[in-house]
Scaffold this motif. Sequence first.
Motif, PDB file in Angstrom:
ATOM      1  N   ALA A 114       0.767  -1.080  -0.022  1.00 12.49           N
ATOM      2  CA  ALA A 114      -0.146  -0.019  -0.087  1.00 12.49           C
ATOM      3  C   ALA A 114       0.818   1.249   0.194  1.00 12.49           C
ATOM      4  O   ALA A 114       1.792   1.192   0.534  1.00 12.49           O
ATOM      5  CB  ALA A 114      -0.909   0.084   1.245  1.00 12.49           C
ATOM      6  N   PRO A 115       0.248   2.375  -0.552  1.00 18.73           N
ATOM      7  CA  PRO A 115       1.109   3.580  -0.512  1.00 18.73           C
ATOM      8  C   PRO A 115       1.650   4.109   1.097  1.00 18.73           C
ATOM      9  O   PRO A 115       0.952   3.495   2.004  1.00 18.73           O
ATOM     10  CB  PRO A 115       0.083   4.752  -0.698  1.00 18.73           C
ATOM     11  N   LYS A 116       2.502   4.653   1.235  1.00 22.18           N
ATOM     12  CA  LYS A 116       3.234   5.216   2.314  1.00 22.18           C
ATOM     13  C   LYS A 116       2.109   5.798   3.555  1.00 22.18           C
ATOM     14  O   LYS A 116       2.070   5.587   4.624  1.00 22.18           O
ATOM     15  CB  LYS A 116       4.691   5.994   2.436  1.00 22.18           C
ATOM     16  N   ILE A 117       1.325   6.401   2.871  1.00 23.26           N
ATOM     17  CA  ILE A 117       0.232   7.401   3.655  1.00 23.26           C
ATOM     18  C   ILE A 117      -0.536   6.201   4.441  1.00 23.26           C
ATOM     19  O   ILE A 117      -0.956   6.276   5.732  1.00 23.26           O
ATOM     20  CB  ILE A 117      -0.384   8.399   3.106  1.00 23.26           C
ATOM     21  N   VAL A 118      -0.828   5.199   3.785  1.00 18.17           N
ATOM     22  CA  VAL A 118      -1.802   4.092   4.227  1.00 18.17           C
ATOM     23  C   VAL A 118      -1.030   3.221   5.154  1.00 18.17           C
ATOM     24  O   VAL A 118      -1.539   3.168   6.353  1.00 18.17           O
ATOM     25  CB  VAL A 118      -2.431   3.296   3.151  1.00 18.17           C
ATOM     26  N   GLN A 119       0.145   3.060   4.805  1.00 16.03           N
ATOM     27  CA  GLN A 119       1.116   2.337   6.003  1.00 16.03           C
ATOM     28  C   GLN A 119       1.052   3.189   7.225  1.00 16.03           C
ATOM     29  O   GLN A 119       1.149   2.646   8.414  1.00 16.03           O
ATOM     30  CB  GLN A 119       2.344   2.054   5.513  1.00 16.03           C
ATOM     31  N   ASP A 120       1.389   4.424   7.107  1.00 16.14           N
ATOM     32  CA  ASP A 120       1.694   5.376   8.372  1.00 16.14           C
ATOM     33  C   ASP A 120       0.417   5.298   9.093  1.00 16.14           C
ATOM     34  O   ASP A 120       0.470   5.457  10.206  1.00 16.14           O
ATOM     35  CB  ASP A 120       2.190   6.894   7.957  1.00 16.14           C
ATOM     36  N   TYR A 121      -0.825   5.412   8.499  1.00 14.66           N
ATOM     37  CA  TYR A 121      -2.196   5.486   9.099  1.00 14.66           C
ATOM     38  C   TYR A 121      -2.243   4.215   9.945  1.00 14.66           C
ATOM     39  O   TYR A 121      -2.846   4.326  11.063  1.00 14.66           O
ATOM     40  CB  TYR A 121      -3.234   5.755   8.045  1.00 14.66           C
ATOM     41  N   TYR A 122      -2.001   3.153   9.372  1.00 15.71           N
ATOM     42  CA  TYR A 122      -2.258   1.852  10.196  1.00 15.71           C
ATOM     43  C   TYR A 122      -1.152   1.539  11.261  1.00 15.71           C
ATOM     44  O   TYR A 122      -1.506   0.824  12.226  1.00 15.71           O
ATOM     45  CB  TYR A 122      -2.252   0.403   9.353  1.00 15.71           C
ATOM     46  N   ALA A 123       0.003   2.366  10.938  1.00 22.36           N
ATOM     47  CA  ALA A 123       1.114   2.109  12.086  1.00 22.36           C
ATOM     48  C   ALA A 123       0.826   3.032  13.159  1.00 22.36           C
ATOM     49  O   ALA A 123       1.455   3.132  14.350  1.00 22.36           O
ATOM     50  CB  ALA A 123       2.479   2.402  11.388  1.00 22.36           C
ATOM     51  N   GLY A 124      -0.114   4.098  13.204  1.00 20.50           N
ATOM     52  CA  GLY A 124      -0.376   4.910  13.872  1.00 20.50           C
ATOM     53  C   GLY A 124       0.734   6.092  14.122  1.00 20.50           C
ATOM     54  O   GLY A 124       0.725   7.165  14.755  1.00 20.50           O
ATOM     55  N   ARG A 125       1.179   6.428  12.888  1.00 24.44           N
ATOM     56  CA  ARG A 125       2.443   7.553  12.872  1.00 24.44           C
ATOM     57  C   ARG A 125       1.721   8.710  12.323  1.00 24.44           C
ATOM     58  O   ARG A 125       2.470   9.607  12.070  1.00 24.44           O
ATOM     59  CB  ARG A 125       3.438   6.859  11.865  1.00 24.44           C
ATOM     60  N   MET A 126       0.470   8.683  11.825  1.00 28.10           N
ATOM     61  CA  MET A 126       0.022   9.922  11.118  1.00 28.10           C
ATOM     62  C   MET A 126      -0.949  10.720  12.149  1.00 28.10           C
ATOM     63  O   MET A 126      -1.975  10.438  12.556  1.00 28.10           O
ATOM     64  CB  MET A 126      -1.015   9.343  10.124  1.00 28.10           C
ATOM     65  N   THR A 127      -0.552  11.899  12.495  1.00 27.33           N
ATOM     66  CA  THR A 127      -1.028  12.808  13.261  1.00 27.33           C
ATOM     67  C   THR A 127      -1.292  13.914  12.534  1.00 27.33           C
ATOM     68  O   THR A 127      -0.456  14.646  12.141  1.00 27.33           O
ATOM     69  CB  THR A 127      -0.171  13.123  14.632  1.00 27.33           C
TER      70      THR A 127
END
Length: 200
Positions: free
Chosen positions: A34-47
């Motif tokens: 998946a795109p990086k933004i999706v990976q960051d979202y699932y990893a909880g790194r997206m604030t």
Amino acid sequence: MAFYDNIPEGKEAEENDSSNLHFYYNREERIKNAPKIVQDYYAGRMTPPKGLFKVLVATKFNRLMLLTVALCFLVVVITSIFGNRPSLATAAGFELELSAFSYDESVFAQVKIHPLKKNLQDKNFPIDKYIEDEEKVWANFTFVDVDGENSAKEQKSGKIEKSAFFIRTNSPDYDIMEVTAEVEILGEKATLVSKVKRSQ
């Protein structure tokens, strides 16, 4: 015996097929490509950014949209300030400005006339001769009411002067919304239009 007697019933066939199926779910495998933004979202790194301005400049697209809106606003402001103004005109080396306002159940209109600045005038602009010959400026005022009908007309004149001078008139205020002035000066004509300013 018919050839279709050995075919199993549909329901039994479905049960046998579903018993042989196995479903696997692996979240890491699913989002691995998946795109990086999706990976960051699932990893909880997206604030998400906090604050209106931070949101407006958070991404490249947001910054581009903010810049576009700012430029559109700037164009509207510049156009409204420096755009076509029907209450201003020049004729025969003079600058003309029409203004109109209501006061005490009457509408007052005036044309302000003054020579153009020297750098905009013709080099052979003999204003002293015009004054000596008592050349006149004519103004035909038309008062337009709220229905677009001409409610009154006035013709006034004045002599050319070296500094700014005025030609004025007035009319009873029968819901007059606009004044038009056709000005003739030294054989040249100009038409001016002004909305009536009303006191609050």
